[in-house]
Structure formats: structure tokens, C-alpha cells
Enzyme design. Sequence first.
Site, PDB file in Angstrom:
ATOM      1  N   ASN A 126       0.880  -1.679  -0.391  1.00  0.00           N
ATOM      2  CA  ASN A 126       0.129   0.111   0.193  1.00  0.00           C
ATOM      3  C   ASN A 126       0.628   0.996  -0.079  1.00  0.00           C
ATOM      4  O   ASN A 126       1.895   0.847  -0.125  1.00  0.00           O
ATOM      5  CB  ASN A 126      -0.749  -0.176   0.774  1.00  0.00           C
ATOM      6  CG  ASN A 126       0.050  -0.072   2.482  1.00  0.00           C
ATOM      7  OD1 ASN A 126       0.423   0.748   2.654  1.00  0.00           O
ATOM      8  ND2 ASN A 126      -0.317  -0.850   3.209  1.00  0.00           N
ATOM      9  N   ASP A 177      -4.326  -6.158   5.392  1.00  0.00           N
ATOM     10  CA  ASP A 177      -5.151  -6.569   5.544  1.00  0.00           C
ATOM     11  C   ASP A 177      -5.528  -8.855   4.997  1.00  0.00           C
ATOM     12  O   ASP A 177      -6.278  -9.989   5.617  1.00  0.00           O
ATOM     13  CB  ASP A 177      -6.696  -7.276   5.012  1.00  0.00           C
ATOM     14  CG  ASP A 177      -6.886  -5.133   6.316  1.00  0.00           C
ATOM     15  OD1 ASP A 177      -6.997  -5.289   6.975  1.00  0.00           O
ATOM     16  OD2 ASP A 177      -7.695  -3.946   6.408  1.00  0.00           O
ATOM     17  N   LYS A 236       8.778 -16.667 -10.869  1.00  0.00           N
ATOM     18  CA  LYS A 236       7.463 -15.498 -11.555  1.00  0.00           C
ATOM     19  C   LYS A 236       6.953 -15.862 -11.969  1.00  0.00           C
ATOM     20  O   LYS A 236       7.159 -17.227 -13.166  1.00  0.00           O
ATOM     21  CB  LYS A 236       8.933 -15.052 -12.443  1.00  0.00           C
ATOM     22  CG  LYS A 236       8.259 -13.631 -13.176  1.00  0.00           C
ATOM     23  CD  LYS A 236       9.281 -12.702 -13.950  1.00  0.00           C
ATOM     24  CE  LYS A 236       8.855 -12.078 -14.478  1.00  0.00           C
ATOM     25  NZ  LYS A 236       8.778 -11.346 -15.431  1.00  0.00           N
ATOM     26  N   ASP A 241      -4.032 -10.177  11.929  1.00  0.00           N
ATOM     27  CA  ASP A 241      -4.732  -8.991  12.909  1.00  0.00           C
ATOM     28  C   ASP A 241      -3.785  -9.197  14.248  1.00  0.00           C
ATOM     29  O   ASP A 241      -3.934  -9.437  15.084  1.00  0.00           O
ATOM     30  CB  ASP A 241      -5.657  -8.997  13.135  1.00  0.00           C
ATOM     31  CG  ASP A 241      -6.081  -7.407  13.605  1.00  0.00           C
ATOM     32  OD1 ASP A 241      -5.346  -6.201  14.225  1.00  0.00           O
ATOM     33  OD2 ASP A 241      -7.415  -6.918  13.112  1.00  0.00           O
ATOM     34  N   ILE A 242      -1.954  -7.459  13.956  1.00  0.00           N
ATOM     35  CA  ILE A 242      -1.561  -7.765  15.277  1.00  0.00           C
ATOM     36  C   ILE A 242      -2.306  -6.885  16.600  1.00  0.00           C
ATOM     37  O   ILE A 242      -1.644  -7.059  17.134  1.00  0.00           O
ATOM     38  CB  ILE A 242       0.121  -7.135  14.513  1.00  0.00           C
ATOM     39  CG1 ILE A 242       0.457  -7.369  12.894  1.00  0.00           C
ATOM     40  CG2 ILE A 242       0.419  -6.588  15.521  1.00  0.00           C
ATOM     41  CD1 ILE A 242       1.124  -6.343  12.400  1.00  0.00           C
ATOM     42  N   PHE A 298      -4.906   2.676  15.334  1.00  0.00           N
ATOM     43  CA  PHE A 298      -4.543   3.612  14.085  1.00  0.00           C
ATOM     44  C   PHE A 298      -6.126   3.004  12.992  1.00  0.00           C
ATOM     45  O   PHE A 298      -6.377   2.110  12.299  1.00  0.00           O
ATOM     46  CB  PHE A 298      -3.651   4.589  12.801  1.00  0.00           C
ATOM     47  CG  PHE A 298      -2.716   5.308  13.428  1.00  0.00           C
ATOM     48  CD1 PHE A 298      -2.450   4.892  14.375  1.00  0.00           C
ATOM     49  CD2 PHE A 298      -2.980   6.336  12.825  1.00  0.00           C
ATOM     50  CE1 PHE A 298      -0.989   6.411  15.141  1.00  0.00           C
ATOM     51  CE2 PHE A 298      -1.753   7.270  13.549  1.00  0.00           C
ATOM     52  CZ  PHE A 298      -1.167   7.638  14.324  1.00  0.00           C
ATOM     53  N   LYS A 305     -12.116  -4.536  18.212  1.00  0.00           N
ATOM     54  CA  LYS A 305     -10.989  -4.709  18.858  1.00  0.00           C
ATOM     55  C   LYS A 305     -10.041  -4.534  19.802  1.00  0.00           C
ATOM     56  O   LYS A 305      -9.128  -5.167  20.351  1.00  0.00           O
ATOM     57  CB  LYS A 305      -9.528  -4.062  17.665  1.00  0.00           C
ATOM     58  CG  LYS A 305     -10.056  -4.043  16.228  1.00  0.00           C
ATOM     59  CD  LYS A 305      -8.762  -4.286  14.908  1.00  0.00           C
ATOM     60  CE  LYS A 305      -8.648  -4.005  13.905  1.00  0.00           C
ATOM     61  NZ  LYS A 305      -7.345  -3.979  13.171  1.00  0.00           N
TER      62      LYS A 305
HETATM   63  O1  PMT Z   1       3.311   5.674   6.912  1.00  0.00           O
HETATM   64  P1  PMT Z   1       2.408   7.494   6.226  1.00  0.00           P
HETATM   65  O2  PMT Z   1       2.436   7.483   4.697  1.00  0.00           O
HETATM   66  O3  PMT Z   1       3.224   8.532   7.101  1.00  0.00           O
HETATM   67  O4  PMT Z   1       1.103   7.192   6.531  1.00  0.00           O
HETATM   68  C1  PMT Z   1      -0.047   7.434   7.431  1.00  0.00           C
HETATM   69  C2  PMT Z   1      -0.633   5.762   7.560  1.00  0.00           C
HETATM   70  C3  PMT Z   1      -2.070   7.216   7.154  1.00  0.00           C
HETATM   71  C4  PMT Z   1      -0.667   4.570   7.167  1.00  0.00           C
HETATM   72  C5  PMT Z   1      -1.049   5.925   8.868  1.00  0.00           C
HETATM   73  O5  PMT Z   1      -1.755   7.720   9.534  1.00  0.00           O
HETATM   74  C6  PMT Z   1      -2.440   5.164   9.515  1.00  0.00           C
HETATM   75  O6  PMT Z   1      -3.505   5.648   9.142  1.00  0.00           O
HETATM   76  N1  PMT Z   1      -2.565   3.574   9.925  1.00  0.00           N
HETATM   77  C7  PMT Z   1      -3.224   2.552   9.869  1.00  0.00           C
HETATM   78  C8  PMT Z   1      -3.342   2.565   8.668  1.00  0.00           C
HETATM   79  C9  PMT Z   1      -3.842   1.152   8.638  1.00  0.00           C
HETATM   80  O7  PMT Z   1      -3.988  -0.221   8.322  1.00  0.00           O
HETATM   81  O8  PMT Z   1      -5.009   1.015   8.921  1.00  0.00           O
HETATM   82  P2  PMT Z   1      -6.358   0.602   8.865  1.00  0.00           P
HETATM   83  O9  PMT Z   1      -7.992   0.983   8.884  1.00  0.00           O
HETATM   84  O10 PMT Z   1      -6.663  -0.543   7.662  1.00  0.00           O
HETATM   85  O11 PMT Z   1      -6.328  -1.162  10.157  1.00  0.00           O
HETATM   86  C10 PMT Z   1      -6.447  -0.755  12.120  1.00  0.00           C
HETATM   87  C11 PMT Z   1      -5.614  -1.129  12.851  1.00  0.00           C
HETATM   88  O12 PMT Z   1      -5.112  -2.013  12.591  1.00  0.00           O
HETATM   89  C12 PMT Z   1      -3.994  -0.029  12.590  1.00  0.00           C
HETATM   90  O13 PMT Z   1      -3.314   0.367  13.779  1.00  0.00           O
HETATM   91  C13 PMT Z   1      -3.609  -1.346  11.652  1.00  0.00           C
HETATM   92  O14 PMT Z   1      -1.647  -0.777  11.919  1.00  0.00           O
HETATM   93  C14 PMT Z   1      -3.825  -2.355  12.547  1.00  0.00           C
HETATM   94  N2  PMT Z   1      -3.975  -3.598  12.110  1.00  0.00           N
HETATM   95  C15 PMT Z   1      -4.569  -3.509  10.834  1.00  0.00           C
HETATM   96  C16 PMT Z   1      -4.721  -4.902  10.241  1.00  0.00           C
HETATM   97  C17 PMT Z   1      -3.288  -6.012  10.157  1.00  0.00           C
HETATM   98  N3  PMT Z   1      -3.408  -7.220   9.851  1.00  0.00           N
HETATM   99  N4  PMT Z   1      -2.992  -5.694  11.868  1.00  0.00           N
HETATM  100  C18 PMT Z   1      -2.873  -4.434  12.664  1.00  0.00           C
HETATM  101  O15 PMT Z   1      -2.430  -4.697  13.682  1.00  0.00           O
END
Ligand code: PMT
Length: 412
Positions: free
Chosen positions: A212, A281, A291, A308-309, A325, A343
Site C-alpha cells: 500500500n 489485511d 515468477k 491482525d497484530i 490507527f 478490537k
Molecule cells: O505512513 P504514512 O505515509 O505516513 O501514512 C500514515 C498512515 C495513513 C498509514 C497512518 O496514519 C495510518 O492510518 N495507519 C494505519 C493504517 C491501517 O492499516 O489502518 P486500518 O484501518 O486498515 O487498520 C486499523 C488498525 O489495525 C491499524 O492500527 C493497523 O495497524 C492495525 N492492523 C491492521 C491490519 C492487520 N493485519 N494488523 C493490524 O495490526
Amino acid sequence: MTTSAAAPRRILLGITGGIAAYKAAELVRRLREQGAQVQVVMTEAATRFVTPLTFQALSGRPVRTGLWDEAAEAAMGHIELARWADLVLVAPASADFLARLAGGRADDLLATLCVATEAPIWVAPAMNRLMWSNVATRANLATLVGRGVRLLGPDSGSQACGETGEGRMLEPAAIVEALRGVGSTGALAGLNVVISAGPTREPLDPVRFISNRSSGKMGFAVAAAAREAGAHVTLVSGPVSLPTPAGVRRVDVETAAQMYAAVHASIGDADLYIGAAAVADYTPACCESQKIKKTSDCLELSLHRAPDILASVAALERRPFTVGFAAETTEVEKHALAKLVRKRLDLIAANEVGTDRAFDREDNALLLLWPGGRRELALKSKADLAREFVAVVAERYRDAQRSVAQPVPAAV
Ligand code: PMT
């Protein structure tokens, strides 16, 4: 930039028996350079490697070695000494000493002081790699970390015994760096904070991956701000091209599974976890060893859920204060609230993402939500935003600690 990086003022330095005892001389010198008073306490075994006289000269104080030294006890009794310290640092900490500490033994002066002190205890283990990986040593460490003893290192590399592996004492400079901020007045002073940042890459074949647009800038700014606030920061980073913020321990990973493992390897003694990484995700069901060839007009990919960490950290029995976040393109508050609840988070920082927003930009805005509260942080540079964010996180963390510490009202 403000910095809250003074070392604690009164350090009781325990030195135990091991070849790394010679490194403690350099450690004393560096701690004193930072303005700390250092009282050295050596075990009997340590005195066989370096003489107490060396440490007396470097620390400017008589070295304590035994419980039964009447003259020394008359000057400052061992209980008084245990109260004197702002921090107890045992470096090097031998396998034997860690076992005695885990067992709560008080069979020499240093062990007694550790049992008698209310100061935080930090240990810098040093031993042969097999002793370090021995199940008994691991169990002792788990007990100690569970009790709040802080671990420094060890490093890996060539060892005095001629072997190579984990178990080398951390270099004195790294120990002093780790102690910066302990006892400082920063909002996160002395706390262990694990932060994830950047994207993950999920390989499809040896040359392609799913990822991403995350640049890591937000997470790195949060790591720098947490460090500035006096925290010990471990930054688990996906592939980004950013320099490591000063004083931050960085672990580089690539995939969601690797990020999961790295976060969980550091989470044992963490007080806070902040998940700023854009973790996949979904991950390809399999990664082709060669390849993928262009053989048809349409190619279907089979994806599995990635771990999901964030949710897994929040579900730990001994969980840190857990901050997530939320990256949303629509109905930001509604979706972020749903993630906060689903969560089981303590706080969530929501940002609107999309073209020209949040991802890979120098600025950002956040909506902070927690059970029963919200705060909006307006658009500004990620560095300034991260400082405001860390201040709110620290406030919420302290609040949570206070409510845990509230006495249960007596039944009437
Ligand atoms: O890195 P930059 O370019 O500065 O951009 C910053 C950002 C937009 C990436 C940052 O501000 C941000 O929003 N990070 C979280 C991105 C994200 O994965 O959001 P989500 O809504 O998909 O996930 C929710 C939360 O679950 C997040 O804390 C994520 O770290 C966590 N997660 C998600 C999927 C997964 N498999 N494991 C996780 O721990």
C-alpha cells in the site's frame, strides 16, 4: 526540539561475575559523564575479573562487596543503600545472578539490595549463547520481566568463549542511551513503547508483492515524539526509506507475519503499543517460487486473512495500553469507533485517507477516540501532530493507570 534525556541521578551499579565485567568500567565513566552518581556493588565472582579498586577510582566512591563489611555498613547500611538508589542497574548480569534474582534470594549484598529496593531494576545479561538460550534462563527472564525488571540486550556476535551468538553484554554506550529519559519528567518517561510503522509487503512470487501507499512518516514521527517524551521506543518498521529517529531501537520487517512476530517479540515488557503501520489485511494464499508467467487473459489470486497484530496485542492477558490507527475513506468516525470496540482498544487515531490525504504526505490530521471521549487534532506537520498525539496518549495512559490503582470499595 525539546529533549528530556537526562540519566537517573543515583545509580546503584551491580557487577556480577563474567568476562564482560571489564565493560562496566567504561559504563561507570559514561554514566558519570551524564551527571549520575554511581555506587558500585560487586559480587564476589565479579571481583575475580576486575578489582574493586578500578571501580573505586572511576566512580569516586568506595565499592561495596559484602553484607558483612562492618565499616561500610556503618557508613551506609544496605537498606539505606537500597533506598538511596533511583535505579539499580546490573551489568553484566550473569545467568547465576538472574536465577538468584528470579528466586528472590538475598544471599549476597547485591541480591539483598535488589530485594530491598523500590527503585526500578534494569539488567544487562552477559553469558555464553547456550546459557542464554537455556530453558531455565528463559524462564527466569520471563519471571523477572513479568515483575517489571527491565531488560537491556543482550547483543549477538562473537563471544569471549570463541563462539558466536546471542549473549554479549550490550555496549556501555547503548546502555547509557537506553537509560536516557528514565527518571526524566517527559510525559512517557521510562515507559516501554512499541510502535509499528510503514507498509507491509505480501509476496506473490520472487519479484512481485501486494502493498500500500504508506511511507512510514506518521509512525516514525510518533516514534520520535515518544522518544522525546522520555519513552524507550521499539519501532517495528515495514520497508520504508526513512532514517531511524535518534535513540529509537528499530526492527525492520517486510510481511504482516514478520511484523506480527517482531511486535510480539518486543511486547512482553511494553507499557504501550501504538499500531501506526498499514498492515495488509489479506496475504496471498501461496507465494510462487518462480515468477508467475503471463499465460492467460485473466489471473485470479487467492488471498487469506493476514494476522491482525493490533487485535492480538489487545487480546493479550497482560496487555499494554493499546492504541490503533484507522485509515478510512468514508464515514471516518463511525468506522473508527467500530474498530475501537471490535478490537478492544484503549484509543484509536482516525485519519481520512485517499488521494492527497495522510498517505505519504508531510502533514496529517487525526480524530482521537477512546471509550467516552474524543479529541480532534487539526492538520499540521506529522512531527507536530505526533507530539500532540503522544501528549494525549500519555494523558489517557495515566488515567487508565489511576483507575487500575483505585482501591476496590470495601463491602458494607
Ligand atoms: O505512513 P504514512 O505515509 O505516513 O501514512 C500514515 C498512515 C495513513 C498509514 C497512518 O496514519 C495510518 O492510518 N495507519 C494505519 C493504517 C491501517 O492499516 O489502518 P486500518 O484501518 O486498515 O487498520 C486499523 C488498525 O489495525 C491499524 O492500527 C493497523 O495497524 C492495525 N492492523 C491492521 C491490519 C492487520 N493485519 N494488523 C493490524 O495490526
